[in-house]
Design a protein around this motif. Structure first.
Motif, PDB file in Angstrom:
ATOM      1  N   ARG A 187       0.841  -1.208   0.000  1.00  0.00           N
ATOM      2  CA  ARG A 187       0.000   0.000   0.000  1.00  0.00           C
ATOM      3  C   ARG A 187       0.874   1.256   0.000  1.00  0.00           C
ATOM      4  O   ARG A 187       0.578   2.228  -0.698  1.00  0.00           O
ATOM      5  N   LEU A 188       1.954   1.242   0.753  1.00  0.00           N
ATOM      6  CA  LEU A 188       2.878   2.375   0.770  1.00  0.00           C
ATOM      7  C   LEU A 188       3.465   2.584  -0.626  1.00  0.00           C
ATOM      8  O   LEU A 188       3.488   3.705  -1.138  1.00  0.00           O
ATOM      9  N   ARG A 189       3.924   1.523  -1.247  1.00  0.00           N
ATOM     10  CA  ARG A 189       4.495   1.637  -2.594  1.00  0.00           C
ATOM     11  C   ARG A 189       3.456   2.173  -3.586  1.00  0.00           C
ATOM     12  O   ARG A 189       3.755   3.025  -4.415  1.00  0.00           O
ATOM     13  N   ALA A 190       2.224   1.693  -3.488  1.00  0.00           N
ATOM     14  CA  ALA A 190       1.160   2.146  -4.391  1.00  0.00           C
ATOM     15  C   ALA A 190       0.844   3.629  -4.172  1.00  0.00           C
ATOM     16  O   ALA A 190       0.647   4.373  -5.135  1.00  0.00           O
ATOM     17  N   LEU A 191       0.809   4.065  -2.931  1.00  0.00           N
ATOM     18  CA  LEU A 191       0.536   5.478  -2.652  1.00  0.00           C
ATOM     19  C   LEU A 191       1.678   6.366  -3.145  1.00  0.00           C
ATOM     20  O   LEU A 191       1.438   7.442  -3.703  1.00  0.00           O
ATOM     21  N   LEU A 202      -4.179  15.701  -8.047  1.00  0.00           N
ATOM     22  CA  LEU A 202      -3.952  14.588  -8.976  1.00  0.00           C
ATOM     23  C   LEU A 202      -4.955  14.641 -10.116  1.00  0.00           C
ATOM     24  O   LEU A 202      -6.096  15.047  -9.929  1.00  0.00           O
ATOM     25  N   PRO A 203      -4.540  14.195 -11.308  1.00  0.00           N
ATOM     26  CA  PRO A 203      -5.481  14.170 -12.434  1.00  0.00           C
ATOM     27  C   PRO A 203      -6.481  13.028 -12.260  1.00  0.00           C
ATOM     28  O   PRO A 203      -6.141  11.950 -11.791  1.00  0.00           O
ATOM     29  N   ASP A 204      -7.733  13.293 -12.643  1.00  0.00           N
ATOM     30  CA  ASP A 204      -8.723  12.225 -12.615  1.00  0.00           C
ATOM     31  C   ASP A 204      -8.710  11.512 -13.967  1.00  0.00           C
ATOM     32  O   ASP A 204      -7.822  11.748 -14.788  1.00  0.00           O
ATOM     33  N   GLN A 205      -9.684  10.663 -14.210  1.00  0.00           N
ATOM     34  CA  GLN A 205      -9.712   9.863 -15.434  1.00  0.00           C
ATOM     35  C   GLN A 205      -9.862  10.709 -16.687  1.00  0.00           C
ATOM     36  O   GLN A 205      -9.479  10.300 -17.770  1.00  0.00           O
ATOM     37  N   PRO A 228      -7.531   6.796  -5.637  1.00  0.00           N
ATOM     38  CA  PRO A 228      -7.821   5.444  -6.133  1.00  0.00           C
ATOM     39  C   PRO A 228      -6.534   4.651  -6.337  1.00  0.00           C
ATOM     40  O   PRO A 228      -5.558   5.169  -6.873  1.00  0.00           O
ATOM     41  N   LEU A 229      -6.556   3.421  -5.876  1.00  0.00           N
ATOM     42  CA  LEU A 229      -5.410   2.518  -6.031  1.00  0.00           C
ATOM     43  C   LEU A 229      -5.867   1.285  -6.802  1.00  0.00           C
ATOM     44  O   LEU A 229      -7.054   0.955  -6.799  1.00  0.00           O
ATOM     45  N   TRP A 281      -8.272  17.751  -6.068  1.00  0.00           N
ATOM     46  CA  TRP A 281      -7.567  17.745  -4.786  1.00  0.00           C
ATOM     47  C   TRP A 281      -8.150  16.627  -3.937  1.00  0.00           C
ATOM     48  O   TRP A 281      -9.329  16.669  -3.595  1.00  0.00           O
ATOM     49  N   LEU A 282      -7.335  15.608  -3.653  1.00  0.00           N
ATOM     50  CA  LEU A 282      -7.809  14.416  -2.957  1.00  0.00           C
ATOM     51  C   LEU A 282      -7.064  14.200  -1.644  1.00  0.00           C
ATOM     52  O   LEU A 282      -5.841  14.353  -1.580  1.00  0.00           O
ATOM     53  N   ARG A 283      -7.820  13.799  -0.621  1.00  0.00           N
ATOM     54  CA  ARG A 283      -7.193  13.337   0.618  1.00  0.00           C
ATOM     55  C   ARG A 283      -6.566  11.985   0.336  1.00  0.00           C
ATOM     56  O   ARG A 283      -6.941  11.284  -0.612  1.00  0.00           O
TER      57      ARG A 283
END
Length: 80
Positions: A27-31, A52-55, A68-69, A61-63
């Protein structure tokens, strides 16, 4: 959540990121991959958010818990 967000910012720093990416925690690597070098700031409520860019390539602006992972990343641990 804010403390974790700032820890992630520190772990993506030069000289640290490479070691952090060798962590046994998927999870750390993915974040780290998800936030990359995205800008971050605190909103009016004091919540740290990453831009972050969305789709559709629009910036959002995301917490940290809203990023999404991939489905293969283990879920965050929740206390009962």
């Amino acid at each position: 959540m804010n403390v974790t967000s700032f820890a992630l910012v520190a772990l993506r720093g030069e000289g640290v990121r490479k070691r952090a990416m060798q962590s046994p925690h998927p999870r750390l690597r993915a974040l780290l991959r998800a936030v990359g070098d995205a800008p971050y700031e605190a909103d009016e409520a004091g919540d740290v958010r990453f831009c972050l860019p969305d789709q559709s390539d629009r910036e959002r602006w995301l917490r940290l818990d809203e990023i999404p992972l991939p489905p293969s990343v283990p879920a965050a641990w929740h206390r009962s």
